[in-house]
Design an enzyme around this catalytic site. Structure first.
Site, PDB file in Angstrom:
ATOM      1  N   TYR A 172       0.837  -1.211   0.000  1.00 49.38           N
ATOM      2  CA  TYR A 172       0.000   0.000   0.000  1.00 49.38           C
ATOM      3  C   TYR A 172       0.869   1.256   0.000  1.00 49.38           C
ATOM      4  O   TYR A 172       0.611   2.209  -0.729  1.00 49.38           O
ATOM      5  CB  TYR A 172      -0.921   0.000   1.225  1.00 49.38           C
ATOM      6  CG  TYR A 172      -1.923   1.128   1.200  1.00 49.38           C
ATOM      7  CD1 TYR A 172      -3.198   0.942   0.673  1.00 49.38           C
ATOM      8  CD2 TYR A 172      -1.582   2.399   1.676  1.00 49.38           C
ATOM      9  CE1 TYR A 172      -4.110   1.980   0.627  1.00 49.38           C
ATOM     10  CE2 TYR A 172      -2.498   3.442   1.628  1.00 49.38           C
ATOM     11  CZ  TYR A 172      -3.755   3.238   1.108  1.00 49.38           C
ATOM     12  OH  TYR A 172      -4.653   4.266   1.059  1.00 49.38           O
ATOM     13  N   PHE A 227      -6.253  20.888 -24.141  1.00 51.87           N
ATOM     14  CA  PHE A 227      -7.021  19.711 -24.539  1.00 51.87           C
ATOM     15  C   PHE A 227      -8.382  19.792 -23.843  1.00 51.87           C
ATOM     16  O   PHE A 227      -8.529  20.496 -22.855  1.00 51.87           O
ATOM     17  CB  PHE A 227      -6.264  18.434 -24.159  1.00 51.87           C
ATOM     18  CG  PHE A 227      -7.022  17.203 -24.559  1.00 51.87           C
ATOM     19  CD1 PHE A 227      -7.234  16.922 -25.898  1.00 51.87           C
ATOM     20  CD2 PHE A 227      -7.559  16.355 -23.610  1.00 51.87           C
ATOM     21  CE1 PHE A 227      -7.966  15.807 -26.280  1.00 51.87           C
ATOM     22  CE2 PHE A 227      -8.280  15.233 -23.973  1.00 51.87           C
ATOM     23  CZ  PHE A 227      -8.492  14.955 -25.310  1.00 51.87           C
ATOM     24  N   ASP A 228      -9.381  19.067 -24.354  1.00 47.14           N
ATOM     25  CA  ASP A 228     -10.749  19.275 -23.842  1.00 47.14           C
ATOM     26  C   ASP A 228     -10.904  19.019 -22.342  1.00 47.14           C
ATOM     27  O   ASP A 228     -11.515  19.807 -21.634  1.00 47.14           O
ATOM     28  CB  ASP A 228     -11.799  18.499 -24.671  1.00 47.14           C
ATOM     29  CG  ASP A 228     -11.498  17.017 -24.824  1.00 47.14           C
ATOM     30  OD1 ASP A 228     -10.463  16.573 -24.324  1.00 47.14           O
ATOM     31  OD2 ASP A 228     -12.314  16.311 -25.447  1.00 47.14           O
ATOM     32  N   ASP A 257       1.960  20.329 -20.006  1.00 47.57           N
ATOM     33  CA  ASP A 257       1.043  19.207 -20.217  1.00 47.57           C
ATOM     34  C   ASP A 257       1.781  18.256 -21.151  1.00 47.57           C
ATOM     35  O   ASP A 257       1.874  18.473 -22.353  1.00 47.57           O
ATOM     36  CB  ASP A 257      -0.268  19.719 -20.828  1.00 47.57           C
ATOM     37  CG  ASP A 257      -1.249  18.581 -21.080  1.00 47.57           C
ATOM     38  OD1 ASP A 257      -0.839  17.404 -21.029  1.00 47.57           O
ATOM     39  OD2 ASP A 257      -2.427  18.877 -21.359  1.00 47.57           O
ATOM     40  N   ALA A 281       1.670  14.988 -22.172  1.00 51.50           N
ATOM     41  CA  ALA A 281       1.166  13.695 -22.649  1.00 51.50           C
ATOM     42  C   ALA A 281       2.034  13.111 -23.773  1.00 51.50           C
ATOM     43  O   ALA A 281       2.304  11.918 -23.795  1.00 51.50           O
ATOM     44  CB  ALA A 281      -0.277  13.846 -23.129  1.00 51.50           C
ATOM     45  N   LYS A 298      -0.235   7.790 -23.159  1.00 49.14           N
ATOM     46  CA  LYS A 298       0.204   8.074 -24.531  1.00 49.14           C
ATOM     47  C   LYS A 298       1.664   7.627 -24.710  1.00 49.14           C
ATOM     48  O   LYS A 298       1.934   6.455 -24.894  1.00 49.14           O
ATOM     49  CB  LYS A 298       0.026   9.564 -24.829  1.00 49.14           C
ATOM     50  CG  LYS A 298      -1.411   9.957 -25.110  1.00 49.14           C
ATOM     51  CD  LYS A 298      -2.149  10.390 -23.919  1.00 49.14           C
ATOM     52  CE  LYS A 298      -3.502  10.961 -24.237  1.00 49.14           C
ATOM     53  NZ  LYS A 298      -4.318  11.127 -23.035  1.00 49.14           N
ATOM     54  N   HIS A 336     -19.304  16.211 -25.990  1.00 50.69           N
ATOM     55  CA  HIS A 336     -19.105  15.334 -27.153  1.00 50.69           C
ATOM     56  C   HIS A 336     -19.003  13.867 -26.797  1.00 50.69           C
ATOM     57  O   HIS A 336     -19.251  13.007 -27.625  1.00 50.69           O
ATOM     58  CB  HIS A 336     -17.875  15.779 -27.944  1.00 50.69           C
ATOM     59  CG  HIS A 336     -16.625  15.822 -27.133  1.00 50.69           C
ATOM     60  ND1 HIS A 336     -16.441  16.722 -26.114  1.00 50.69           N
ATOM     61  CD2 HIS A 336     -15.501  15.073 -27.173  1.00 50.69           C
ATOM     62  CE1 HIS A 336     -15.256  16.519 -25.572  1.00 50.69           C
ATOM     63  NE2 HIS A 336     -14.669  15.524 -26.196  1.00 50.69           N
TER      64      HIS A 336
HETATM   65  N1  F0G Z   1      -3.641  16.484 -21.977  1.00 43.71           N
HETATM   66  C1  F0G Z   1      -3.598  16.150 -23.275  1.00 43.71           C
HETATM   67  C2  F0G Z   1      -2.764  16.952 -24.225  1.00 43.71           C
HETATM   68  C3  F0G Z   1      -4.333  15.045 -23.723  1.00 43.71           C
HETATM   69  O1  F0G Z   1      -4.280  14.726 -25.013  1.00 43.71           O
HETATM   70  C4  F0G Z   1      -5.096  14.312 -22.793  1.00 43.71           C
HETATM   71  C5  F0G Z   1      -5.888  13.166 -23.221  1.00 43.71           C
HETATM   72  C6  F0G Z   1      -5.101  14.692 -21.457  1.00 43.71           C
HETATM   73  C7  F0G Z   1      -4.357  15.790 -21.091  1.00 43.71           C
HETATM   74  C8  F0G Z   1      -5.893  13.952 -20.423  1.00 43.71           C
HETATM   75  O2  F0G Z   1      -5.331  12.726 -20.154  1.00 43.71           O
HETATM   76  O3  F0G Z   1      -7.029  11.024 -20.869  1.00 43.71           O
HETATM   77  O4  F0G Z   1      -5.159  10.407 -19.355  1.00 43.71           O
HETATM   78  O5  F0G Z   1      -7.011  11.826 -18.545  1.00 43.71           O
HETATM   79  N2  F0G Z   1      -6.119  12.891 -24.404  1.00 43.71           N
HETATM   80  C9  F0G Z   1      -6.799  11.736 -24.919  1.00 43.71           C
HETATM   81  C10 F0G Z   1      -6.991  11.892 -26.396  1.00 43.71           C
HETATM   82  C11 F0G Z   1      -8.016  11.320 -24.193  1.00 43.71           C
HETATM   83  O6  F0G Z   1      -7.731  11.091 -26.966  1.00 43.71           O
HETATM   84  O7  F0G Z   1      -6.362  12.766 -27.010  1.00 43.71           O
HETATM   85  P1  F0G Z   1      -6.184  11.429 -19.717  1.00 43.71           P
END
Ligand code: F0G
Length: 478
Positions: A73, A125-126, A216, A218, A259, A453
């Site tokens: 843990y 990102f969204d 950010d 990813a 990613k 979406h």
């Molecule tokens: N930042 C970026 C640039 C992303 O592309 C994503 C996720 C996130 C943050 C959030 O990360 O999904 O692990 O919570 N992008 C995915 C996509 C979902 O399809 O582009 P997450």
């Protein structure tokens, strides 16, 4: 063709059968899904390019790591392996696992953002935008103008417009800018890279105004690969050296590890200064939302796979193959005269649906139209990155008009072969040939208030008189 497919630097040890439904079945499935690609079942999809997130194939080493994962843990050995890998690669002193990228945002953003504050990014990102808004703040995109024209080929279309950023800081007041977020690569602009020079300039502006800078991260490895290919000052550096330099231009990072780190679930927060008071807040939020700070919502086996994936994702021969897949599709699209965000980005191809359907307006969602057509045509699942994804203004509730209307073909890592990519391109060509027959787009019949979406229901807009065939129309005009 000018470009040669870069052969896979691996061989296949385990396979997963996929099947293709008939066209009639696919038409029925998408109707049942209310024309929302997220509503489809995975088993009804032939080639799944919905996202490159959590959809990659783990290596033998990662699967072996799953077995070795320490499930203690607190203080699991897998945590220390992960932490050491993070410190080694990013040069940040504090590394915190979380269960995915948006969890990192949820833990970190409220410590900087609240009502009346603003966050600036090259592009949010969204889900990142949603977490800015959930914290009470407002998100401002500041990408360079050339990103907004898919046909202009520039090496770093993901960059922040530094002059615009400075103007916004002065207009809103530096004390009201809670955070700057540098997204590498810039997903929403088409997986476009950000240059080392731009990262440096943005960091200098942040230092000058005393604004914290979050990376950010990813797709940080893909960004580093592009920098190596395209930026003179880094051409003789290793990918690892480039990454260390990129991260020197930030105070902290939030990362979806689903990613470039090639795991099915995971995320990270990093803080450069191991003595920062921020760390206490991160730990407190993490314990409340994610779990104890040495596991952060992940199992020990996930931490282990993530620690291994961090190194596999920055391997140069892997990255050449990885980016090569997008470049291969792009080269075939060039031949076919199909437009996309050019030059092609890292994690996939963002097809310019507005160029394919110039007669379909933004509020009938051309990106979504193409995504639906690709599913009907060949069982390929993609998604809209355009006005449909952008949604409504949080204050006025009016439909926003996106800078682009893309359909994103996101390529999972180490999953599909050249032949699969050919199926995708052939489907796009078939749709292009009959694009003029698709006269109208879609309307939303139901939507939730945030991140609509993922869940919204849609319906095709039926052209008045569309029941007439072309022959009927000819007869009428005679
Ligand atoms: N930042 C970026 C640039 C992303 O592309 C994503 C996720 C996130 C943050 C959030 O990360 O999904 O692990 O919570 N992008 C995915 C996509 C979902 O399809 O582009 P997450």
């Amino acid at each position: 063709m000018a470009i040669k497919y870069v052969a896979e630097p691996f061989r296949i040890k385990s396979v997963e059968p996929i099947k293709i439904l008939t066209r009639e079945e696919r038409e029925q499935k998408i109707e049942e899904a209310k024309y929302n690609l997220f509503g489809l079942r995975g088993e009804d999809v032939y080639i799944d390019l919905l996202t490159d997130s959590g959809t990659g194939a783990m290596s033998v080493e990662q699967w072996a790591g799953v077995m070795r994962g320490d499930e203690a843990y607190a203080g699991a050995s897998s945590f220390f392996k992960l932490r050491n890998a993070g410190i080694d690669i990013f040069g940040y002193e504090y590394i915190q696992p979380v269960h995915q990228g948006r969890a990192a945002e949820k833990v970190l953003f409220p410590t900087f953002l609240s009502d009346g504050k603003y966050a600036i990014s090259n592009m949010f990102f969204d889900t990142t935008r949603a977490h800015v808004e959930l914290a009470g703040a407002r998100a401002i995109d500041c990408v360079v103008e050339e990103a907004k024209d898919p046909s202009i080929r520039c090496p770093f279309k993901g960059n922040m417009d530094v002059e615009k950023m400075k103007r916004i800081i002065n207009e809103y007041g530096p004390e009201n800018i809670g955070l700057v977020v540098m997204t590498i690569t810039n997903n929403s602009a088409g997986g476009q890279p950000v240059s080392m020079q731009n990262m440096r300039e943005v960091f200098e502006v942040c230092k000058k105004y005393n604004i914290p800078l979050d990376i950010d991260a990813a797709r940080y490895a893909e960004n580093a690969y592009f920098i190596k290919q395209r930026e003179e000052e880094c051409k003789n550096m290793s990918i690892k050296e480039i990454i260390a330099k990129m991260f020197s231009y930030g105070d902290m990072f939030t990362m979806s590890a689903k990613k470039d780190t090639i795991v099915n679930m995971g995320g990270l927060i990093g803080v450069k200064d191991g003595n920062s008071p921020l760390i206490l807040k991160i730990k407190a939020n993490c314990i409340s939302y994610e779990g104890f700070y040495t596991y952060g919502g992940l199992a020990g086996r996930d931490l282990e796979a993530l620690a291994i994936g961090l190194y596999e994702g920055i391997d140069e021969s892997y990255l050449a193959y990885r980016i090569g897949q997008s470049e291969y599709i792009a080269a075939r699209l060039d031949e076919a005269g199909i437009q996309y965000q050019a030059p092609v980005g890292g994690h996939g191809v963002f097809v310019d649906a507005a160029a394919l359907f110039p007669h379909i307006p933004y509020n009938e969602y051309p990106g979504q139209v193409l995504a639906i057509e690709l599913y009907k045509e060949a069982g390929i699942r993609t998604c809209d990155i355009g006005s449909y994804m952008l949604g409504n203004d949080p204050d006025t509730q009016e439909q926003l008009k996106a800078d682009f209307e893309f359909t994103r073909l996101a390529i999972p890592r180490r999953v599909y072969t050249q032949a699969h990519l050919d199926v995708v391109v052939d489907a796009l060509i078939a749709i292009k040939d009959r694009a003029h027959e698709i006269k109208r787009g879609y309307k939303i019949t139901w939507e939730p208030p945030i991140l609509r979406h993922f869940q919204a229901s849609l319906e095709p807009i039926v052209e008045v008189g569309a029941e007439n065939t072309e022959k009927d129309i000819e007869l009428v005009s005679i």
